[in-house]
Enzyme design. Structure first.
Site, PDB file in Angstrom:
ATOM      1  N   SER A  82      -6.060 -48.830  -1.223  1.00  0.00           N
ATOM      2  CA  SER A  82      -6.643 -48.215  -0.028  1.00  0.00           C
ATOM      3  C   SER A  82      -7.981 -48.852   0.362  1.00  0.00           C
ATOM      4  O   SER A  82      -8.885 -48.988  -0.469  1.00  0.00           O
ATOM      5  CB  SER A  82      -6.860 -46.720  -0.284  1.00  0.00           C
ATOM      6  OG  SER A  82      -7.703 -46.170   0.700  1.00  0.00           O
ATOM      7  N   ASN A  83      -8.081 -49.185   1.624  1.00  0.00           N
ATOM      8  CA  ASN A  83      -9.362 -49.654   2.155  1.00  0.00           C
ATOM      9  C   ASN A  83     -10.320 -48.493   2.390  1.00  0.00           C
ATOM     10  O   ASN A  83     -11.540 -48.650   2.315  1.00  0.00           O
ATOM     11  CB  ASN A  83      -9.138 -50.392   3.469  1.00  0.00           C
ATOM     12  CG  ASN A  83      -8.208 -51.565   3.294  1.00  0.00           C
ATOM     13  OD1 ASN A  83      -8.501 -52.479   2.528  1.00  0.00           O
ATOM     14  ND2 ASN A  83      -7.053 -51.525   3.973  1.00  0.00           N
TER      15      ASN A  83
END
Ligand SMILES: *Cc1c(COP(=O)(O)O)cnc(C)c1O
Length: 350
Positions: A82-83
């Site tokens: 996940s960014n």
């Protein structure tokens, strides 16, 4: 509403500055030439904080809220690469807050780089406390676990703030993309000279916020959301809801309706975070025509979606198009085995 009037509505929400704005707009004639479009790219990969990306705009509002509540700790959940999680860990570090990150088992990929490189490596470098969650499609369950960790922190004397991302929570992150629409309107000479905007559509806070911002300013240009996680119909419903919720939160008149919401899932298969041919080709095309790096989960898939829309004539040849590059580039390194396997086929060994 004028851009200034819309900014006035946003000013009611606490926000903290985390990124570099306005982000640049690059002319991309060689990439546009391949697609038969007058293409430019708004570089929201270049928002500045810890490799940037679209979550910086969204987190300016979440961290504004957290600080207004005197939080000393933030909690967030997301996919392993996940960014959002990585950017939240960076924002927490910058503001001197503790950060719990919970990584959900959303993508069936367990090789060394997916587990230990890219964003997961950055989370550790940024000092986040890492937890794992064994389910990939259980938004409510993942949120509940995060609240349990927050309760434990409270018992230990901390003041935690859970960044609430699931449906049913206020669409705070969408405000960041209302701000992006305002920024764009103020940045270009004539925003109505564009024929289309193309954005990736995941949780839909980017797609929803951007669309609400444009329509609130009376800009009718179509926005195409490229589905990265759910099918086009389900996603369209989600975006309509997001838009209504964002308008309500803002106190803006309700202007977005189902006819404003375009979603395409032509390049979604085989599913979230899993590389397909079209996305691989789009990543190579951007890299090799413009030196522009896209990722395999979001921005590369979004470009693949644009290629498809241009091929099918949904976006007519010669159109003036702005592609929103939402970042995600650190995740490229989480896909290095997957990409090297593909490259080995594309470039046969001597
Ligand atoms: C999260 C993310 C998206 C999707 O944005 P949403 O607001 O969740 O729809 C797109 N691109 C990148 C790089 C992301 O990290």
């Amino acid at each position: 509403m004028t851009p200034d009037e819309l900014s006035g509505l946003l000013a009611a929400f606490p926000a903290t500055s985390l990124g570099h704005f306005p982000t640049p707009i690059d002319a991309t004639p060689r990439l546009g030439g391949k697609l038969g479009l007058g293409l430019s790219v708004k570089r929201d990969d270049a928002t500045g904080l810890a490799f940037g990306g679209n979550k910086v705009r969204q987190l300016e509002f979440y961290f504004g809220k957290a600080l207004a509540q005197n939080a000393d700790t933030v909690l967030i959940t997301g996919a392993v690469q996940s960014n959002y999680v990585r950017t939240a860990a960076a924002a927490a570090a910058k503001l001197g807050l503790r950060c719990h990150v919970q990584l959900e088992d959303r993508v069936p990929l367990y090789n060394e780089s997916y587990v230990n490189s890219g964003n997961t490596l950055l989370n550790k470098l940024l000092g986040a406390i890492v937890h794992t969650y064994p389910e990939g499609e259980d938004e409510a369950g993942a949120d509940a676990r995060l609240h349990e960790i927050a309760d434990e922190d409270r018992r230990n004397g901390f003041n935690p703030y859970v960044i609430p991302l699931g449906p049913g929570n206020p669409p705070t992150g969408g405000l960041g993309y209302v701000a992006c629409a305002i920024e764009l309107a103020q940045q270009v000479d004539d925003i109505e000279s564009f024929d289309a905007f193309v954005v990736p559509s995941g949780s839909g806070m980017t797609h929803g916020g951007f669309l609400v911002g444009l329509r609130a300013m009376g800009i009718k240009t179509p926005v195409y959301g490229i589905c990265v996680r759910r099918g086009a119909d389900v996603q369209a419903e989600r975006i309509v809801n997001n838009c209504q919720n964002i308008e309500e939160l803002l106190g803006a008149p309700s202007t977005v309706t189902a006819v404003d919401v375009n979603t395409s899932d032509a390049v979604l298969s085989p599913g979230y975070g899993q590389l397909n041919d079209a996305t691989f080709e789009a990543v190579l095309m951007a890299a090799r025509t413009e030196g522009l790096m896209l990722d395999t989960v979001y921005s590369g898939r979004a470009l693949a979606g644009l290629v498809h829309l241009a091929d099918k004539g949904v976006i007519a040849a010669g159109s003036k198009v702005l592609f929103l590059h939402t970042g995600g580039t650190p995740a490229l390194f989480g896909y290095s085995e997957v990409l090297n396997d593909r490259l080995a086929i594309e470039i046969p060994a001597e």
